[in-house]
Write a protein that holds these residues in place. Structure first.
Motif, mmCIF file in Angstrom:
data_model
loop_
_atom_site.group_PDB
_atom_site.id
_atom_site.type_symbol
_atom_site.label_atom_id
_atom_site.label_comp_id
_atom_site.label_asym_id
_atom_site.label_seq_id
_atom_site.Cartn_x
_atom_site.Cartn_y
_atom_site.Cartn_z
ATOM 1 N N LYS A 1 0.840 -1.193 0.000
ATOM 2 C CA LYS A 1 0.000 0.000 0.000
ATOM 3 C C LYS A 1 0.879 1.249 0.000
ATOM 4 N N LYS A 2 0.249 2.386 -0.286
ATOM 5 C CA LYS A 2 0.964 3.649 -0.334
ATOM 6 C C LYS A 2 1.644 3.940 1.004
ATOM 7 N N GLU A 3 0.921 3.683 2.117
ATOM 8 C CA GLU A 3 1.480 3.958 3.447
ATOM 9 C C GLU A 3 2.720 3.100 3.719
ATOM 10 N N GLU A 4 2.693 1.859 3.254
ATOM 11 C CA GLU A 4 3.845 0.981 3.436
ATOM 12 C C GLU A 4 5.049 1.506 2.663
ATOM 13 N N LYS A 5 4.812 1.952 1.432
ATOM 14 C CA LYS A 5 5.912 2.466 0.613
ATOM 15 C C LYS A 5 6.514 3.718 1.227
ATOM 16 N N VAL A 6 5.643 4.604 1.710
ATOM 17 C CA VAL A 6 6.128 5.834 2.344
ATOM 18 C C VAL A 6 6.949 5.493 3.590
ATOM 19 N N LEU A 7 6.414 4.583 4.407
ATOM 20 C CA LEU A 7 7.130 4.192 5.619
ATOM 21 C C LEU A 7 8.436 3.489 5.262
ATOM 22 N N GLY A 8 8.424 2.702 4.192
ATOM 23 C CA GLY A 8 9.646 2.036 3.747
ATOM 24 C C GLY A 8 10.732 3.044 3.395
ATOM 25 N N ILE A 9 10.339 4.137 2.723
ATOM 26 C CA ILE A 9 11.301 5.190 2.377
ATOM 27 C C ILE A 9 11.819 5.865 3.641
ATOM 28 N N ILE A 10 10.895 6.156 4.577
ATOM 29 C CA ILE A 10 11.306 6.779 5.845
ATOM 30 C C ILE A 10 12.265 5.860 6.604
ATOM 31 N N LEU A 11 11.957 4.566 6.616
ATOM 32 C CA LEU A 11 12.817 3.594 7.296
ATOM 33 C C LEU A 11 14.203 3.563 6.673
ATOM 34 N N LEU A 12 14.251 3.552 5.338
ATOM 35 C CA LEU A 12 15.543 3.520 4.643
ATOM 36 C C LEU A 12 16.359 4.768 4.964
ATOM 37 N N LEU A 13 15.717 5.930 4.920
ATOM 38 C CA LEU A 13 16.421 7.176 5.225
ATOM 39 C C LEU A 13 16.871 7.218 6.688
ATOM 40 N N THR A 14 16.051 6.644 7.567
ATOM 41 C CA THR A 14 16.422 6.607 8.992
ATOM 42 C C THR A 14 17.649 5.736 9.211
ATOM 43 N N ILE A 15 17.669 4.582 8.547
ATOM 44 C CA ILE A 15 18.840 3.703 8.665
ATOM 45 C C ILE A 15 20.093 4.404 8.161
ATOM 46 N N ILE A 16 19.956 5.110 7.022
ATOM 47 C CA ILE A 16 21.096 5.866 6.495
ATOM 48 C C ILE A 16 21.531 6.929 7.496
ATOM 49 N N GLY A 17 20.543 7.604 8.095
ATOM 50 C CA GLY A 17 20.861 8.624 9.099
ATOM 51 C C GLY A 17 21.576 8.052 10.292
ATOM 52 N N TRP A 18 21.109 6.895 10.784
ATOM 53 C CA TRP A 18 21.771 6.247 11.922
ATOM 54 C C TRP A 18 23.162 5.759 11.548
ATOM 55 N N ALA A 19 23.324 5.307 10.315
ATOM 56 C CA ALA A 19 24.607 4.749 9.884
ATOM 57 C C ALA A 19 25.664 5.824 9.666
ATOM 58 N N THR A 20 25.245 7.067 9.493
ATOM 59 C CA THR A 20 26.193 8.140 9.165
ATOM 60 C C THR A 20 26.284 9.204 10.249
ATOM 61 N N THR A 21 25.904 8.853 11.466
ATOM 62 C CA THR A 21 25.931 9.848 12.548
ATOM 63 C C THR A 21 27.334 10.398 12.788
ATOM 64 N N THR A 22 28.351 9.535 12.632
ATOM 65 C CA THR A 22 29.721 9.998 12.864
ATOM 66 C C THR A 22 30.189 10.938 11.763
ATOM 67 N N ILE A 23 29.536 10.882 10.603
ATOM 68 C CA ILE A 23 29.903 11.754 9.486
ATOM 69 C C ILE A 23 29.126 13.064 9.543
ATOM 70 N N THR A 24 27.815 12.951 9.782
ATOM 71 C CA THR A 24 26.955 14.133 9.759
ATOM 72 C C THR A 24 26.975 14.912 11.072
ATOM 73 N N GLY A 25 27.307 14.218 12.156
ATOM 74 C CA GLY A 25 27.270 14.864 13.464
ATOM 75 C C GLY A 25 25.874 14.954 14.038
ATOM 76 N N ILE A 26 24.891 14.354 13.367
ATOM 77 C CA ILE A 26 23.510 14.337 13.861
ATOM 78 C C ILE A 26 23.327 13.071 14.693
ATOM 79 N N ASP A 27 23.003 13.227 15.967
ATOM 80 C CA ASP A 27 22.934 12.061 16.837
ATOM 81 C C ASP A 27 21.713 11.194 16.527
ATOM 82 N N ALA A 28 21.756 9.951 17.015
ATOM 83 C CA ALA A 28 20.734 8.955 16.690
ATOM 84 C C ALA A 28 19.349 9.373 17.167
ATOM 85 N N THR A 29 19.268 10.056 18.312
ATOM 86 C CA THR A 29 17.965 10.479 18.829
ATOM 87 C C THR A 29 17.307 11.492 17.899
#
Length: 488
Positions: A283-311
């Protein structure tokens, strides 16, 4: 076919259950207060300040309250906070400071993320895909989830983020589609999967230098105190053998210590295929959440590069879910487990943090060092290693435990003649494996425990048993491996 309703037993109705429950509650409350009072009025030991000793009395009584549970865990924490203020040990700002800790809000974000996965059906879809591929037995499913956590640990440096935001929703979805909920047959499979994944989380946290945020603090202490520079590859070389042994053994050990009722699931693939067909295309909601999840994982994986903490990454993901209507505000406010966890975890975090600020743990280290005077470093390490691991009982955060105790114990070990590299590694891995021995020891523990599948007494029992196993593996096999590769 509906089962006939059983008529209530008149005699049972006459039993004053409420009276006995209340009576038992007050007995348990009295035990907590008496234990706290006994410590409070015991003469303050040399080296400890009076405020530190009295706050420790409150903390210890709170831990006893968690064990006996005369009232819900959140209520026990509330009582502890109030007593710490009315006795004058802390002011109200200090007493509630734990609620501002970033790890507490990361836990809340993880619960809300879980709600989104369940509401949209994306978590259910992932669960059925895993069931279809690996669900022939409960044990094989446990191994597949452990492997998933291992892969995520290579990219996400926050164990709370990956366990609470990703692994817990998947485990919860698999359990529910298997007919196992906290209120209905938790032992069918849910409780086993919860313990398997949360114990695996310990090991994946220690496998790589980026497995958890605390590891990055540890290498700083090793550099400052032991004058040793630890690299990502060097850490992996040290961890690989003992960690792989643990990862191979954990699903099987939990299976033996805490076996699921459902062993074989021969129809899992058929059930999963039928369920996926019924779910239909994403469904559309699943796809949107899937994109958010992917971006969140990328954000968590690059905290040491971006300086943006996991919280911050986690809370941003929650905002994105709200803006895109994946969830609504009522979904957020209805997450009672999240807010309950925030209360008791935040309260404990604040008390433990104030104990550190009152130098309680520094005085504790001085006391320990005086008892080790004149003994060989081997005997000293045999004492210090488990003592460091079990000292996590006094902390509501793995990060706080590392910040407070790691430099103290590393200095003690080097002071009695232990090889600096060996001492640094022993306490480093102990910092990872002790994080789920209690339900409040870390963010992952709090998230998985709050799911309600495993009762507190059982959680502590399994946590103790497996911590002993980890101490043996890292203390014996790990030390031998580090000697073999020339680290000490």
């Amino acid at each position: 076919m509906a089962l006939p309703q059983q008529k209530p037993n008149v005699e049972e109705q006459k039993k004053p259950d409420g009276f006995f429950k209340t009576y038992k509650r007050f007995i348990y409350l009295a035990i907590c207060f008496l234990i706290g009072a006994a410590i409070w009025f015991y003469p303050t030991p040399a080296g400890f300040s009076e405020d530190a000793w009295h706050l420790f009395a409150i903390f210890f009584a709170t831990v006893v309250g968690f064990i006996l549970q005369p009232v819900p865990t959140g209520a026990v924490t509330f009582i502890a906070i109030v007593i710490s203020v009315i006795t004058g040990i802390l002011n109200i700002g200090q007493a509630i400071s734990g609620f501002a800790a970033s790890v507490i809000w990361l836990i809340v974000a993880a619960f809300i993320f879980s709600a989104g996965l369940l509401k949209t059906g994306l978590g259910e879809r992932i669960a059925y895909l895993l069931m279809g591929r690996f669900g022939k037995t409960s044990l094989s499913l446990g191994y597949s989830l452990s492997l998933g956590d291992l892969v995520l640990s290579l990219f996400i440096p926050s164990n709370t983020a990956r366990s609470g935001g990703i692994m817990y929703p998947i485990v919860r979805s698999i359990s529910e589609v298997s007919g196992s909920t906290p209120d209905h047959k938790p032992r069918k499979i849910g409780a086993y999967l919860i313990q398997t994944v949360v114990q695996t989380e310990n090991i994946t946290s220690g496998l790589t230098l980026t497995g958890m945020a605390g590891n990055l603090m540890i290498i700083g202490f090793i550099s400052q105190i032991a004058n040793i520079e630890m690299t990502w590859i060097g850490w992996l070389a040290a961890s690989i053998v003992p960690c792989v042994i643990c990862l191979v053994m954990i699903p099987w050990l939990v299976y033996k210590l805490y076996p699921p009722e459902m062993k074989e699931t021969p129809q899992a693939k058929i059930i999963a295929d039928e369920a996926l067909a019924k779910l239909g295309p994403m469904k559309k909601e699943e796809k949107v959440l899937g994109i958010i999840l992917l971006l969140t994982i990328i954000g968590w994986a690059t905290t040491t590069i971006t300086g943006i903490d996991a919280t911050t990454v986690g809370l941003t993901a929650v905002c994105a879910m709200l803006i895109t209507s994946v969830i609504n505000w009522k979904d957020v406010t209805s997450q009672t487990s999240a807010w309950d966890t925030m209360i008791w975890m935040g309260g404990m975090y604040g008390i433990a943090d104030n104990l550190a600020k009152l130098e309680f743990f520094d005085a504790f280290a001085v006391t320990v060092s005086s008892t080790l005077d004149g003994i060989s470093w081997i005997i000293g390490m045999i004492i210090l290693f488990p003592l460091y691991a079990f000292s996590a009982y006094a902390f509501a955060s793995g990060t706080t435990h590392i910040l407070t105790m790691y430099p103290i114990f590393l200095g003690l070990a080097i002071g009695i003649g232990a090889p600096p590299y060996l001492a640094g590694l022993v306490f480093a891995f102990a910092s990872a494996v002790n994080q789920t021995m209690t339900h409040y020891a870390s963010g992952p523990a709090a998230v998985f425990f709050a799911g309600g599948y495993v009762e507190q007494r059982t959680w502590w029992k399994i946590g103790f048993q497996l911590l002993v196993f980890y101490i043996v593996v890292f203390g014996v096999v790990g030390s031998a491996w580090w000697k073999l590769i020339g680290l000490w």
